[in-house]
Structures are given as structure tokens and as C-alpha cells.
Motif scaffolding. Structure first.
Motif, mmCIF file in Angstrom:
data_model
loop_
_atom_site.group_PDB
_atom_site.id
_atom_site.type_symbol
_atom_site.label_atom_id
_atom_site.label_comp_id
_atom_site.label_asym_id
_atom_site.label_seq_id
_atom_site.Cartn_x
_atom_site.Cartn_y
_atom_site.Cartn_z
ATOM 1 N N HIS A 43 5.140 -3.676 66.934
ATOM 2 C CA HIS A 43 4.304 -2.677 67.613
ATOM 3 C C HIS A 43 5.098 -1.384 67.832
ATOM 4 O O HIS A 43 4.585 -0.294 67.634
ATOM 5 C CB HIS A 43 3.797 -3.224 68.953
ATOM 6 N N GLN A 44 6.340 -1.555 68.222
ATOM 7 C CA GLN A 44 7.190 -0.394 68.454
ATOM 8 C C GLN A 44 7.419 0.363 67.145
ATOM 9 O O GLN A 44 7.364 1.589 67.101
ATOM 10 C CB GLN A 44 8.536 -0.850 69.054
ATOM 11 N N THR B 259 6.670 -7.509 69.579
ATOM 12 C CA THR B 259 7.092 -6.294 70.280
ATOM 13 C C THR B 259 7.722 -5.308 69.310
ATOM 14 O O THR B 259 7.418 -4.116 69.322
ATOM 15 C CB THR B 259 8.110 -6.646 71.379
ATOM 16 N N GLU B 260 8.612 -5.841 68.462
ATOM 17 C CA GLU B 260 9.313 -4.973 67.515
ATOM 18 C C GLU B 260 8.336 -4.269 66.569
ATOM 19 O O GLU B 260 8.446 -3.080 66.331
ATOM 20 C CB GLU B 260 10.306 -5.774 66.657
ATOM 21 N N ARG C 277 16.143 -13.962 68.787
ATOM 22 C CA ARG C 277 15.139 -13.627 67.764
ATOM 23 C C ARG C 277 15.790 -13.498 66.393
ATOM 24 O O ARG C 277 15.276 -13.973 65.389
ATOM 25 C CB ARG C 277 14.450 -12.313 68.106
#
Lengths: 180, 227
Positions: free
Chosen positions: A124-125, A121-122, A5
Motif C-alpha cells: 500500500h505504501q 502495508t508495504e 517479514r
């Protein structure tokens, strides 16, 4: 997976930067190399300069024929702090700061969509962490409440002082009138 | 004039105790909301202030109607004090709501129905206070009409979340709250009601004394007692 990523982000950013610089420079791809000189990672333990990741228009194209992806990978492997900072800044600009995202991706919507997907994902976290620990706004709200109430009480106190003065003046006038 | 000091002291003690208790419950006695997390802690006093805005507008409106009907200054005193308190609690509601909006929606302000009608109500009440302050003699009746108009705006603010699609949570949020959250919210409303009554009693005493001093001076001038 994370490394993939990061490389993708850096590659995309540098690709965009290169494209912007090439569009602005008459020499295009023949512009002088920039990565090693002015994008060198900071020393370990040193806080990276916020201006280290520069706006796309400030970047320049690497030498013609160079393997851009390999360069990015080498650069990112060499310093973990710089890598994290690059990822955070890009995440912020792409998914949180709309203006920043537009600036970064105005010439390549496909890349923006790809980045958003990769960073889902990042982000949202990041959002969840930020909301869970959001004390700043709560403190601001409660402070505002107390300040506004205090201002009203000060206003009431000042009215009271003026009222007392007015009553004293009235009493004095009545005494004077009674004497005369 | 009645001595209202004991009442003021009792109200002040109860209000202080209520504020301390609700603060404790907000930060240590209620769970963190599963959707809004920590920023939901703004909710308790924000909603209580919104209720007090409505109470202030209603008290101001009802006493303005009484003043228009009977033309007695004592009704106008209460209306003016309640109008000022409506502005106070409305300002707190708007500011805390704006800060909460920034935390929850990422924006300080959104022109949705609830926010806009609430701002409109605050501006009407601000207009009422400004007319009273700068309108000169006879402005009481004009301001009283404005207060009645403000009272009519309250249902619009309250039901705006049902009538239009808005970002603001609906009124059905309160019954669905977890037990300790609901208790804390209603305790906050009760505490702010005490604060409202406390400030109203103190402010009415001031406006009444202010009016009586003004009337005494006018009487003295009219009778030739004063120069």
C-alpha cells in the motif's frame, strides 16, 4: 517485525525454489548446495546484479538436513542492500506483477496468500508513493498532445504549400491560354 | 475572398495566452487530487479535448446536413475541416486517456462502455475523412451521411457512463471538483475552444481555396480553355 517479514519472504521463496528444483532433478534433495556459492550477497556499495535473485527453476536445494530458515536468516542479515532488493523484487512480483506472482506461487497458493497478508502495508505504501510521484505518465500525456497537434499543423502547412503550387499552375495555364 | 489574417492572429494570441495560463494553473494553481494524486493533472486537457471532439463532430454533422439540403460547397468546406479537427482532438483524447488509464488503473486500455463508444466515434470520423480523401467524385454526400451518423453517436458516448457500469469516472465528477480545479478545467475547455476555432478558420480557408481552384480548373477544361 520487518526482519520477521523478510525472513518469511526469503524462506518462502527458497522453499518454493527448492520444491521446483527437487521436482525437476532426479536426485531431489540430494542436489549440491547452492546458497553460499552462487547466492552470495554483493559487496557493500556495489549495485546488486538484477539476475542475483534467480527464477525458481534455476535454484537448487540446500544440503539434506540443513536448517533452511537459519540459513536464510544468516544470509539476509549479512547484507542490508541485498535484503532490501530481495524484498522489493518479491513485493513487486507478488503484488504488482501478476505474471511474476503466478510464476512464483503457482505451486503454493497458501504461501502466496500468506505473503500478500504479510506485505499488505508495504505494498500500500509502495502504491501510494508511486502514485504521489507519478510524473512519468503526466509528461507522456502532455508530450503526446503536443506531438499530435504539431503533426496536424505540419499537415496543414504541407497542404498550404501544395495549394500555392496549384494556384501558381492555374495562373500560368490561364496566362498561356490568354496568349494563344 | 475575405482576409481572415487579423482574426487568425487574434485567435492565435488568445489561444497561446490561454494555453500558458492553463498550464500554470494545472501545475501550480491547483491542489494534487486526494485519490489520483499527480496523474490527475492529465484530466484538464484530456477533458477539454473530449469536449472539442464533440464540438467537431457536431459542427461536421450540422454542416453536412446543410450541405445535403442545399448542395452548396461552402457548407461542405466547413464540414470537412470540422471532421478533420474531430479526428485530431479525438486522437489526443484517446492517447492521453490511455496514458492516464495506465497510471490510474494499471492498464493502457479497457473495453468498457465509455472507452469503446469513444473509440467508435473516432473511427466513424476517421472513416469520414478517409472517404473524403479517397472516395473520388460524389463521395461528399456519402461522407455527409456518415457525419450525421457520427453526430448521433455523441450522446451515446456522453451518457455511456450513466447507462452502463464503467471504470471511467462519471460526468458528475466535474460539479464536485474543488473551486480552483473547476476553474482550471473550464478555462482549459475555453482555451481548447479557441484553438478549435483557430484551426477551423485556417482549415476552412484552405479547403475553400482548394475547392475553388479545383472548380476553376474544371471550368477551364470544360470550356476548352485548358488542354
Amino acid at each position: 517485525m520487518v526482519m520477521k517479514r523478510i525472513v518469511l519472504i526469503a524462506f518462502g521463496a527458497l522453499f518454493l525454489a527448492g520444491g521446483t528444483a527437487a521436482a525437476q532433478s532426479p536426485e531431489g534433495a540430494a542436489a549440491e548446495p547452492a546458497l553460499a556459492a552462487d547466492q552470495a550477497p554483493p559487496e557493500a556499495g556495489v549495485q546488486p546484479d538484477p539476475s542475483a535473485i534467480r527464477a525458481p527453476e534455476e535454484r537448487r536445494m540446500p544440503p539434506a538436513g540443513a536448517n533452511l530458515q537459519e540459513q536464510c536468516e544468516d544470509l539476509l542479515r549479512s547484507d542490508a542492500a541485498w535484503r532490501t532488493r530481495l524484498r522489493d523484487q518479491l513485493t513487486q512480483r507478488l503484488l504488482v506483477d501478476d505474471e511474476g506472482a503466478n510464476e512464483l506461487t503457482k505451486e503454493n497458493l497458501e504461501w502466496r496468500a500468506l505473503m500478500k497478508k504479510e506485505l499488505a502495508t508495504e505494498i500500500h505504501q509502495q502504491d501510494a508513493d508511486e502514485m504521489a510521484t507519478n510524473r512519468k505518465h503526466v509528461i507522456m500525456a502532455y508530450a503526446a498532445l503536443w506531438v499530435i497537434t504539431a503533426l496536424f499543423i505540419i499537415y496543414m502547412y504541407m497542404r498550404q504549400v501544395r495549394l500555392r503550387e496549384e494556384i501558381a499552375r492555374l495562373e500560368r495555364d490561364i496566362r498561356d491560354a490568354a496568349r494563344s | 475572398m475575405k482576409n481572415r489574417l487579423p482574426l487568425v492572429v487574434i485567435l492565435a494570441v488568445l489561444t497561446a495566452a490561454g494555453l500558458a495560463a492553463t498550464l500554470y494553473l494545472i501545475f501550480w494553481g491547483t491542489p494534487v487530487d486526494r485519490q489520483l494524486y499527480f496523474s490527475q493533472k492529465i484530466f484538464y486537457w484530456h477533458v477539454a479535448c473530449a469536449f472539442m471532439l464533440f464540438v467537431g463532430v457536431f459542427v461536421c454533422g450540422i454542416y453536412s446536413l446543410l450541405y445535403l439540403k442545399k448542395r452548396e460547397g461552402r457548407y461542405d468546406d466547413v464540414a470537412l475541416a470540422a471532421g478533420e479537427l474531430a479526428v485530431l482532438f479525438g486522437a489526443i483524447m484517446l492517447v492521453t486517456g490511455s496514458i492516464w488509464g495506465k497510471a490510474a488503473w494499471g492498464k493502457w486500455w479497457e473495453w468498457d462502455a465509455r472507452l469503446t463508444t469513444a473509440l467508435l466515434l473516432e473511427m466513424i470520423m476517421l472513416g469520414y475523412v478517409l472517404v473524403r480523401k479517397f472516395g473520388g467524385p460524389g463521395s461528399e454526400r456519402l461522407a455527409a451521411g456518415l457525419a450525421v451518423f457520427g453526430m448521433a453517436d455523441v450522446p451515446l458516448v456522453y451518457f455511456s457512463v450513466r447507462i452502463w457500469r464503467t471504470l471511467h469516472p462519471e460526468t458528475s465528477v466535474v460539479p464536485g471538483l474543488e473551486g480552483s480545479m473547476r476553474l482550471t478545467m473550464w478555462l482549459s475547455v475555453l482555451t481548447f475552444l479557441l484553438l478549435f476555432v483557430l484551426l477551423l478558420v485556417a482549415r476552412v480557408a484552405q479547403t475553400r481555396a482548394d475547392r475553388q481552384v479545383r472548380e476553376a480548373r474544371e471550368l477551364g477544361l470544360d470550356s476548352g480553355l485548358f488542354d
